[in-house]
Design an enzyme around this catalytic site. Structure first.
Site, PDB file in Angstrom:
ATOM      1  N   ASN A 250      -4.054   6.314  -0.240  1.00  0.00           N
ATOM      2  CA  ASN A 250      -3.223   6.685   0.896  1.00  0.00           C
ATOM      3  C   ASN A 250      -2.552   8.038   0.699  1.00  0.00           C
ATOM      4  O   ASN A 250      -2.342   8.780   1.660  1.00  0.00           O
ATOM      5  CB  ASN A 250      -2.171   5.612   1.163  1.00  0.00           C
TER       6      ASN A 250
ATOM      7  N   GLU B  68      -6.308  -0.914  -6.415  1.00  0.00           N
ATOM      8  CA  GLU B  68      -5.400   0.002  -7.104  1.00  0.00           C
ATOM      9  C   GLU B  68      -4.402  -0.834  -7.911  1.00  0.00           C
ATOM     10  O   GLU B  68      -3.657  -1.637  -7.338  1.00  0.00           O
ATOM     11  CB  GLU B  68      -4.669   0.891  -6.107  1.00  0.00           C
TER      12      GLU B  68
ATOM     13  N   HIS C 103      -3.187  -3.470  -5.212  1.00  0.00           N
ATOM     14  CA  HIS C 103      -3.459  -3.121  -3.817  1.00  0.00           C
ATOM     15  C   HIS C 103      -4.939  -3.340  -3.514  1.00  0.00           C
ATOM     16  O   HIS C 103      -5.784  -2.497  -3.828  1.00  0.00           O
ATOM     17  CB  HIS C 103      -3.061  -1.674  -3.556  1.00  0.00           C
TER      18      HIS C 103
ATOM     19  N   SER D 110       0.818  -1.213   0.000  1.00  0.00           N
ATOM     20  CA  SER D 110       0.000   0.000   0.000  1.00  0.00           C
ATOM     21  C   SER D 110       0.851   1.262   0.000  1.00  0.00           C
ATOM     22  O   SER D 110       0.328   2.360  -0.168  1.00  0.00           O
ATOM     23  CB  SER D 110      -0.915   0.017   1.230  1.00  0.00           C
TER      24      SER D 110
END
Length: 572
Positions: free
Chosen positions: A480, A442, A430, A409
Site C-alpha cells: 500500500n 505481509e 496482512h 493494511s
C-alpha cells in the site's frame, strides 16, 4: 516484415542502449533501412550485440557507425541517448543539418519535448516518441507533439508506432507525460523504502509481483531500465517540477557512481544472471525457533475473515471462527462452505477435501472459545479503537504463549500490541483479498515483537503455501505504501486534464504489463477504501504529495465508489 509499406524507408537511431537497441530491432521488422550511430567502439559493439539478440540475423542489415554524418538521407532520426536535454538537442540539431528540412526528428526524452525541439531550431518537424514498458520493447509509445508540431509529423509517427506493433497514446508535453511520471515516482519510492531498511530487496519485489500481479518488482524493473537512465530521468523531472516524489534517493546515486547500472552492466540491485529476480527466498531467515501452532482462532465474519479461515482449515489447522453473534458466526462458516463448494465445482479440490476442511471449522460467538488457540488473527474493520478493544479481550481470553496478530493494511500494529499485556507476542499478518487465492502475506513486526513470534508468523505462512514478506511497522507496509501514491498520482493526472482516463490506464496496463490501469484498479478496490488508505499515508508521513487528490474526495462524497456502486472513474 510488415506487408504494408514502411512508414519510413530509412531511419537513423542515435544511441544503442536499452531503448535504442530495442527500437532498432523493431524498426527492422517494418522493413525500414536503419543506420545506428554510437559514440565509441565499445558502445557500438554492445549495441550491435543487443540488436542481434533482439532481431537475430536481421541485425546484420543495420548500418553501424560512429560517424553522425552517415545518417544523411534518413526520413526519420530518433535520438535515444542519455537523458540530458542539451545532449539530445545537440544530436538532433546536427542530424537535422545533415539530413535537410524534410526529415522528422524524434526524441525519446521523458522530460520536455518542446525544450529539445526549440534547441534544434526545427520545432514543426520535431516530436516525442517515449516508449513505456516493463521491457525495452514495451507495448505503448507516448506520442508527444509540441504546440507547433506539423499534423503530418504526428500522423506519420503514429503510423510508425502501429507498424512497430505498439499502441500510440497522445500525451501532453508536461514533465513525465502520462506514464513516465507515474512510473518513475513509484520506482523512486521503492528505492527509498530499501534505503531506509523498511523491507529487503527481495521482499519489496515479491510484495509487488505477488500482491499486485505486476510482471516485475520495482527494483528488478529499475535494473532493466538502467539505473543511470532512471537517475537522469528523476533528476530531470525533479528539476522541472520541484516535486519531492521525483527526488532521486541517495542510494540510487551511489549505485550509479559505483557502476552498478543493472542488466547492462551485469549488476544492479541484482546480479545477472546468477542472482536474477524471482528466486525463492527462505521463510523467516534468522528469526529463531517458531512457537508450535496447532489450533487457530479467527476474529471477524467478513470477506477477509472467511477467506483466512478457509485457508487455515484447508491446510489442516483446527480453526475457530468467532463473530459478534452466533448467527453471524454460523453465516460466516456457511460462507466458507459455499466457497469450498465452488472450488469443488471448478475442479480445484475434491469433495472429500472440502468436507474435511469444513469439519475443521468451528463457529463461536464468545472469545472464551479461543482459549486453546496457539495463533489468533483479528480480521475486523479498519478502525483502531475497535481493534484495540478486541486485542485487549484476546489478551485476557487466550493462553499466555499464544501469538496475537492483526490483518490491518494501514494501521500501526504497535497500537494493537499496546492494548495487551504481551506486546512481544503481537505481529501483523496482512493477507491479501481473496485470501484463498493470493499468495502474499505481509508479516509486520513492531519494535517490541519477539523474534519467535515473528518466526511463528513466517512459518505458518509457509505452511499455508503463502509467501511471507517481512516489513517494518509503518503506514501502508510495502504494497500500500508503494501502490496508493501511484494510484493517487493517476487521479491527479485526470483532474489536471493531462490525459483522459482511458489513456492513463492504457499506458500503464499495456505499456508496463500491469493487470489493470490505475483508475480501473481504483474502481475494483473501492474509491472509499482508496481514500481511507491515502488519508492514513498522508497522516503518517505528512508529505504534500500524499494528500488525497481532490477528484477522489469529490467522487467518494458523491457516492461514486467504483464497481460496488456501479460508478467510479467509469460506469459499470
Amino acid at each position: 516484415m510488415t506487408s504494408a509499406p514502411p512508414a519510413f524507408d530509412s531511419v537513423a537511431v542515435f544511441g544503442l542502449g536499452t531503448i535504442g537497441s530495442a527500437l532498432t530491432a523493431s524498426l527492422l521488422r517494418t522493413g525500414a533501412r536503419v543506420t545506428a550511430v554510437e559514440a565509441d567502439e565499445a558502445s557500438l559493439a554492445r549495441g550491435r550485440e543487443a540488436v542481434r539478440q533482439a532481431a537475430g540475423e536481421a541485425a546484420e542489415q543495420v548500418t553501424y557507425t560512429l560517424d553522425p554524418d552517415a545518417v544523411a538521407g534518413s526520413g526519420l532520426v530518433i535520438e535515444a541517448v542519455t537523458e540530458d536535454l542539451a545532449l539530445k538537442a545537440a544530436v538532433l540539431r546536427r542530424a537535422g543539418e545533415v539530413c535537410g528540412p524534410a526529415t522528422i526528428l524524434a526524441t525519446t526524452t521523458a522530460l520536455s519535448v518542446t525544450q529539445v525541439a526549440a534547441e534544434t531550431g526545427r520545432l514543426p518537424r520535431t516530436i516525442g516518441l517515449h516508449p513505456v514498458g516493463h521491457a525495452p520493447d514495451g507495448g505503448v509509445v507516448e506520442v508527444v507533439a509540441t504546440p507547433v508540431t506539423d499534423p503530418e509529423v504526428r500522423e506519420r509517427t503514429t503510423e510508425l508506432v502501429a507498424q512497430l506493433g505498439r499502441t500510440a497514446v497522445d500525451s501532453t508535453d508536461l514533465p513525465g507525460f502520462t506514464g513516465g511520471g507515474l512510473l518513475m515516482a513509484y520506482l523512486a519510492g521503492a528505492v527509498a523504502m530499501l534505503e531506509r531498511r523498511y523491507a529487503s530487496r527481495d521482499d519489496i519485489d515479491a510484495a509487488m509481483t505477488l500482491g499486485c500481479g505486476l510482471p516485475l518488482g520495482p527494483l528488478a524493473h529499475l535494473d532493466l531500465i538502467g539505473l543511470d537512465t532512471a537517475l537522469d530521468t528523476l533528476r530531470g523531472l525533479h528539476r522541472l517540477t520541484g516535486e519531492r516524489r521525483f527526488l532521486p534517493p541517495p542510494l540510487l546515486t551511489h549505485m550509479v557512481t559505483a557502476g552498478l547500472l543493472g542488466v547492462k552492466s551485469g549488476r544492479g540491485f541484482y546480479s545477472y544472471p546468477a542472482d536474477a529476480p524471482g528466486r525463492p527466498v527462505a521463510a523467516s531467515p534468522g528469526l529463531g525457533e517458531p512457537r508450535p501452532v496447532r489450533q487457530v482462532g479467527i476474529v471477524g465474519s467478513g470477506t477477509m475473515a472467511r477467506g483466512i479461515a478457509e485457508v487455515f482449515a484447508r491446510s489442516g489447522y483446527a480453526t475457530v471462527l468467532t463473530a459478534r453473534s452466533e448467527v453471524k458466526a454460523k453465516e460466516a462458516v456457511a460462507g466458507v462452505g459455499r466457497s469450498l463448494d465452488r472450488g469443488v465445482s471448478r475442479g480445484k479440490l475434491s469433495a472429500e477435501v472440502a468436507a474435511t476442511a469444513l469439519d475443521r471449522l468451528l463457529p463461536a460467538d464468545d472469545f472464551g472459545a479461543l482459549g486453546d488457540c496457539d495463533l489468533l488473527i483479528e480480521a475486523v474493520a479498519e478502525e483502531l479503537p475497535v481493534k484495540r478493544q478486541i486485542f485487549g479481550a484476546l489478551d485476557r481470553a487466550s493462553r499466555p504463549d499464544a501469538v496475537l496478530s492483526t490483518t490491518t493494511s494501514s494501521l500501526p500494529v504497535v497500537e494493537c500490541a499496546m492494548a495487551t499485556r504481551r506486546p512481544g507476542s503481537v505481529v501483523g499478518m496482512h493477507f491479501f483479498n481473496p485470501a484463498p487465492v493470493m499468495k502474499l502475506v505481509e508479516v509486520v513486526g513492531t519494535v517490541l515483537t519477539a523474534p519467535d513470534a515473528l518466526a511463528t508468523a513466517h512459518r505458518v505462512c509457509a505452511d499455508l503455501g503463502k509467501h511471507p514478506v517481512a516489513c517494518a511497522d509503518r503506514a501502508g507496509f510495502i504494497v500500500n505504501a508503494l501502490l496508493f501514491p501511484y494510484l493517487n498520482d493517476a487521479v491527479r493526472l485526470l483532474e489536471e486534464h493531462r490525459a483522459p482516463a482511458e489513456d492513463i490506464d492504457t499506458v500503464m496496463a499495456q505499456g508496463c504489463g500491469y493487470p489493470l490501469g490505475p483508475l480501473a484498479l481504483h474502481d475494483v478496490i473501492g474509491l472509499d477504501v482508496s481514500l481511507q488508505i491515502q488519508r492514513s499515508l498522508h497522516a503518517a508521513f505528512h508529505e504534500e504529495s500524499l494528500a488525497p487528490a481532490a477528484h477522489l474526495e469529490h467522487l467518494v462524497g458523491a457516492g461514486y465508489l467504483g464497481r460496488k456502486t456501479g460508478r467510479g472513474f467509469r460506469s459499470h
